[in-house]
Write a protein that holds these residues in place. Structure first.
Motif, short mmCIF file in Angstrom:
data_model
loop_
_atom_site.label_atom_id
_atom_site.label_comp_id
_atom_site.label_asym_id
_atom_site.label_seq_id
_atom_site.Cartn_x
_atom_site.Cartn_y
_atom_site.Cartn_z
N GLN A 110 54.53 -1.55 90.04
CA GLN A 110 53.51 -1.69 87.83
C GLN A 110 53.20 -0.27 86.99
N GLN A 111 53.36 0.54 88.14
CA GLN A 111 53.20 2.13 87.48
C GLN A 111 54.34 2.31 86.88
N GLN A 112 55.69 2.06 86.71
CA GLN A 112 56.50 2.26 86.25
C GLN A 112 57.53 3.27 87.08
N ALA A 113 57.25 3.24 87.98
CA ALA A 113 57.81 3.69 89.37
C ALA A 113 58.65 2.89 89.74
N GLN A 114 59.69 2.15 89.12
CA GLN A 114 60.82 1.08 90.14
C GLN A 114 61.38 2.05 90.69
N VAL A 115 62.22 3.35 90.66
CA VAL A 115 63.10 3.93 91.82
C VAL A 115 61.94 3.89 93.12
N ILE B 182 57.62 -6.41 117.34
CA ILE B 182 56.50 -6.65 116.82
C ILE B 182 55.42 -5.54 116.71
N VAL B 183 55.74 -4.39 116.22
CA VAL B 183 55.45 -2.98 116.07
C VAL B 183 55.40 -2.77 114.79
N PHE B 184 56.56 -3.32 114.21
CA PHE B 184 56.83 -3.14 112.27
C PHE B 184 56.22 -4.32 111.73
N VAL B 185 56.25 -5.58 112.53
CA VAL B 185 55.10 -6.44 111.75
C VAL B 185 53.91 -6.47 111.37
N GLN B 186 53.37 -6.00 112.32
CA GLN B 186 51.27 -5.05 112.27
C GLN B 186 51.47 -4.10 111.50
N ALA B 187 52.18 -2.95 111.43
CA ALA B 187 51.82 -1.84 110.51
C ALA B 187 52.69 -2.49 108.93
N ASN B 188 52.54 -3.80 108.83
CA ASN B 188 53.18 -4.09 107.33
C ASN B 188 52.50 -5.43 106.92
N MET B 189 51.62 -5.58 108.22
CA MET B 189 50.76 -6.60 107.39
C MET B 189 49.06 -5.50 108.00
N TRP B 190 49.04 -4.64 108.59
CA TRP B 190 47.66 -3.87 108.60
C TRP B 190 47.89 -2.85 107.52
N PRO B 191 46.44 -2.44 106.65
CA PRO B 191 45.75 -1.74 105.90
C PRO B 191 46.35 -0.06 106.62
N ILE B 192 47.04 0.89 105.87
CA ILE B 192 47.63 1.31 106.41
C ILE B 192 46.12 3.05 105.67
N VAL B 193 45.41 3.10 105.45
CA VAL B 193 44.17 3.57 104.97
C VAL B 193 43.25 3.30 104.05
N THR B 194 42.37 3.24 104.45
CA THR B 194 41.00 2.55 103.55
C THR B 194 40.28 4.51 102.74
N LEU B 195 40.57 3.79 101.39
CA LEU B 195 39.74 5.01 100.74
C LEU B 195 38.45 4.71 100.21
N GLY C 172 40.92 -0.67 100.59
CA GLY C 172 42.10 -0.22 101.74
C GLY C 172 43.31 -0.67 100.61
N ALA C 173 44.24 -0.13 101.31
CA ALA C 173 46.09 -0.12 101.30
C ALA C 173 47.22 -0.77 102.25
N THR C 174 48.05 -1.14 101.66
CA THR C 174 49.11 -1.58 102.66
C THR C 174 50.34 -1.41 102.54
N LEU C 175 51.53 -0.96 103.15
CA LEU C 175 52.70 -0.61 102.15
C LEU C 175 52.95 -1.68 101.23
N TRP C 176 52.93 -2.77 101.23
CA TRP C 176 53.84 -3.03 100.08
C TRP C 176 52.65 -3.45 98.83
N GLY C 177 51.19 -3.05 99.10
CA GLY C 177 50.53 -3.01 98.08
C GLY C 177 50.60 -1.74 96.90
N THR C 178 51.09 -0.72 98.19
CA THR C 178 51.28 0.53 97.74
C THR C 178 53.03 0.44 96.75
N ILE C 179 53.83 -0.46 97.92
CA ILE C 179 54.85 -0.39 96.91
C ILE C 179 54.87 -0.92 95.13
#
Length: 205
Positions: free
Chosen positions: A92-97, A59-72, A80-87
């Motif tokens: 897209q910035q050529q940091a595939q690894v 349950i916590v895992f689902v929330q951690a991946n749905m909610w924003p991590i930090v807002t700048l 706001g940035a989520t984990l998957w948004g950051t990935i």
């Protein structure tokens, strides 16, 4: 030793030394006298408690991946940035690894570990071995070093402190959810899952 039942014996998985199992008190750890590897830990958590912790972690895992991590914030604009948004941005910035490693260690590996644990414990609470028990236990053994949520939380906290010099930084619920997830993963790291081999005897029928 020939008359000793197998369940009363412990075999070191590193040097194959055989021992007679002794009852352990709370917090006790049995170690091999030859190579000092861990043979067995005291089973402080029942199967039902472990299953409840796995469900809580999911349950916590689902929330951690749905909610924003930090807002700048900069000049009144918030982002706001989520984990998957950051990935996705890293990809897209050529940091595939880095993107693949982040997706694996922070999402796919923890999800697989919790799913396997939940499946095994669901049958274990009934005193049965789940279908696919042996390959799943082997997979869990190799997954152990690849769940790095605690590294992510520490890295995110350091990044928040450094980014605060240039932006208005607000920690969002996602980072707190990951912190709770890290605590739950730490609890599981101290649980000797090998007890499932004994709690769920093989069906010889």
């Amino acid at each position: 030793m020939g008359t000793t039942p197998p369940e009363a014996l412990l075999i070191c998985e590193h040097c194959d030394t055989v021992y007679r199992r002794q009852p352990l008190a709370h917090g006790d750890v049995a170690r091999c006298a030859c190579c000092y590897a861990v043979l067995e830990r005291h089973h402080g958590l029942s199967v039902n408690v472990m299953l409840a912790l796995v469900l809580t972690a999911m349950i916590v895992f689902v929330q951690a991946n749905m909610w924003p991590i930090v807002t700048l914030g900069l000049n009144g604009q918030l982002s706001g940035a989520t984990l998957w948004g950051t990935i996705i941005v890293m990809w897209q910035q050529q940091a595939q690894v880095v993107a693949v490693l982040a997706a694996g260690t922070l999402f796919f590996f923890p999800l697989l570990k919790m799913s396997l644990l939940g499946w095994l414990l669901w049958f274990g609470r009934l005193g049965r071995r789940a279908p696919g028990f042996v390959p799943m236990m082997v997979t869990l053994h190799y997954l152990q070093p690849w769940t790095m949520s605690e590294v992510f939380v520490l890295g995110a906290l350091v990044a928040i402190v450094k980014a605060h010099l240039y932006f208005d930084v607000m920690a969002d619920p996602g980072i707190y959810a990951y912190a709770v997830l890290t605590l739950l993963i730490t609890v599981f790291a101290g649980v000797d899952l090998r007890q499932l081999w004994e709690l769920t005897p093989e069906d010889r029928a």
